[in-house]
Design a protein around this motif. Sequence first.
Motif, PDB file in Angstrom:
ATOM      1  N   PHE A 170      -0.411  -1.480   5.562  1.00 11.36           N
ATOM      2  CA  PHE A 170      -1.846  -1.631   5.778  1.00 11.36           C
ATOM      3  C   PHE A 170      -2.172  -1.368   7.235  1.00 11.36           C
ATOM      4  O   PHE A 170      -1.369  -1.628   8.120  1.00 11.36           O
ATOM      5  CB  PHE A 170      -2.296  -3.039   5.373  1.00 11.36           C
ATOM      6  CG  PHE A 170      -2.261  -3.235   3.891  1.00 11.36           C
ATOM      7  CD1 PHE A 170      -3.328  -2.860   3.111  1.00 11.36           C
ATOM      8  CD2 PHE A 170      -1.140  -3.759   3.283  1.00 11.36           C
ATOM      9  CE1 PHE A 170      -3.290  -3.009   1.738  1.00 11.36           C
ATOM     10  CE2 PHE A 170      -1.084  -3.919   1.911  1.00 11.36           C
ATOM     11  CZ  PHE A 170      -2.168  -3.542   1.140  1.00 11.36           C
ATOM     12  N   LEU A 224     -10.903  -6.303  -3.260  1.00 13.85           N
ATOM     13  CA  LEU A 224     -10.531  -4.976  -3.739  1.00 13.85           C
ATOM     14  C   LEU A 224     -11.448  -4.527  -4.870  1.00 13.85           C
ATOM     15  O   LEU A 224     -11.749  -5.288  -5.776  1.00 13.85           O
ATOM     16  CB  LEU A 224      -9.078  -4.986  -4.232  1.00 13.85           C
ATOM     17  CG  LEU A 224      -8.025  -5.296  -3.164  1.00 13.85           C
ATOM     18  CD1 LEU A 224      -6.656  -5.443  -3.796  1.00 13.85           C
ATOM     19  CD2 LEU A 224      -8.019  -4.227  -2.100  1.00 13.85           C
ATOM     20  N   ARG A 236       0.875  -1.173   0.000  1.00 11.91           N
ATOM     21  CA  ARG A 236       0.000   0.000   0.000  1.00 11.91           C
ATOM     22  C   ARG A 236       0.907   1.216   0.000  1.00 11.91           C
ATOM     23  O   ARG A 236       1.753   1.363   0.883  1.00 11.91           O
ATOM     24  CB  ARG A 236      -0.894  -0.010   1.232  1.00 11.91           C
ATOM     25  CG  ARG A 236      -1.933   1.072   1.223  1.00 11.91           C
ATOM     26  CD  ARG A 236      -3.000   0.764   2.276  1.00 11.91           C
ATOM     27  NE  ARG A 236      -3.968   1.814   2.324  1.00 11.91           N
ATOM     28  CZ  ARG A 236      -4.077   2.673   3.341  1.00 11.91           C
ATOM     29  NH1 ARG A 236      -3.297   2.566   4.395  1.00 11.91           N
ATOM     30  NH2 ARG A 236      -4.992   3.618   3.296  1.00 11.91           N
ATOM     31  N   SER A 268     -11.498  -0.486   0.200  1.00 12.84           N
ATOM     32  CA  SER A 268     -11.991  -1.863   0.279  1.00 12.84           C
ATOM     33  C   SER A 268     -10.907  -2.749   0.884  1.00 12.84           C
ATOM     34  O   SER A 268      -9.732  -2.426   0.861  1.00 12.84           O
ATOM     35  CB  SER A 268     -12.407  -2.371  -1.104  1.00 12.84           C
ATOM     36  OG  SER A 268     -11.353  -2.267  -2.026  1.00 12.84           O
ATOM     37  N   SER A 269     -11.327  -3.880   1.428  1.00 17.89           N
ATOM     38  CA  SER A 269     -10.380  -4.746   2.125  1.00 17.89           C
ATOM     39  C   SER A 269      -9.710  -5.730   1.181  1.00 17.89           C
ATOM     40  O   SER A 269     -10.246  -6.060   0.119  1.00 17.89           O
ATOM     41  CB  SER A 269     -11.082  -5.497   3.251  1.00 17.89           C
ATOM     42  OG  SER A 269     -12.092  -6.312   2.709  1.00 17.89           O
ATOM     43  N   LEU A 270      -8.534  -6.208   1.590  1.00 18.33           N
ATOM     44  CA  LEU A 270      -7.844  -7.221   0.813  1.00 18.33           C
ATOM     45  C   LEU A 270      -8.737  -8.445   0.707  1.00 18.33           C
ATOM     46  O   LEU A 270      -9.402  -8.821   1.650  1.00 18.33           O
ATOM     47  CB  LEU A 270      -6.520  -7.594   1.479  1.00 18.33           C
ATOM     48  CG  LEU A 270      -5.454  -6.500   1.489  1.00 18.33           C
ATOM     49  CD1 LEU A 270      -4.212  -6.983   2.226  1.00 18.33           C
ATOM     50  CD2 LEU A 270      -5.088  -6.066   0.097  1.00 18.33           C
ATOM     51  N   ASP A 322      -6.590   2.805  -4.240  1.00 15.09           N
ATOM     52  CA  ASP A 322      -7.101   2.317  -2.959  1.00 15.09           C
ATOM     53  C   ASP A 322      -8.387   3.068  -2.629  1.00 15.09           C
ATOM     54  O   ASP A 322      -8.370   4.261  -2.370  1.00 15.09           O
ATOM     55  CB  ASP A 322      -6.046   2.549  -1.870  1.00 15.09           C
ATOM     56  CG  ASP A 322      -6.449   2.001  -0.524  1.00 15.09           C
ATOM     57  OD1 ASP A 322      -7.496   1.355  -0.421  1.00 15.09           O
ATOM     58  OD2 ASP A 322      -5.698   2.230   0.442  1.00 15.09           O
TER      59      ASP A 322
END
Length: 180
Positions: free
Chosen positions: A152, A84, A45, A79-81, A76
Amino acid sequence: LGNYVMKKYLLAAALSATMLSAAPASAIVITTGEVNPTWDVDYYRVASTGGFASFTVLADPLFNPLLDASMWLLRDDGSSLGGLTGSVIGFADDTIGLNPAMVKLLSAGTYILGISDYEFTEAEMRDGFNGGESYTTGTYTLTMTGVENIGFPVPEPATLGLFGIGLMGLGLASRRRKAA
């Protein structure tokens, strides 16, 4: 004619120096990672203040010169890994031999860079699981300029503590039921 050419070169040099001194200094971030076949996706990230950014992945030439990696760059959106949803900014594969590299003009914000093997698809980047059938594996060096590796978010210790207390409560409740 010789003076004209010399003046042209001096003007170009002065203009270049002015542009370089006006441009913000760009940090070079170097880190290492490893690509494992058929499942691994390495995520980074990064934050940009706006401007050009470059990303280069080079395989370790001594231990795995045939590592064939590719990379995706997404905006980015929070949203979460594993889910995405950010827009695609770029993809690179086999730019320098088998090594991917890209240069992008980024707006200010955060981005997610994903690295895996050469069969790495956009869907796999978004899902976080590389289901490709590549058997290239090995370590690499990632060089980034124009961005900062910010990592992250990590859960706060208080959140982890509350989770632990909740688990202990569930354990005690089940123990009491067994005793009764």
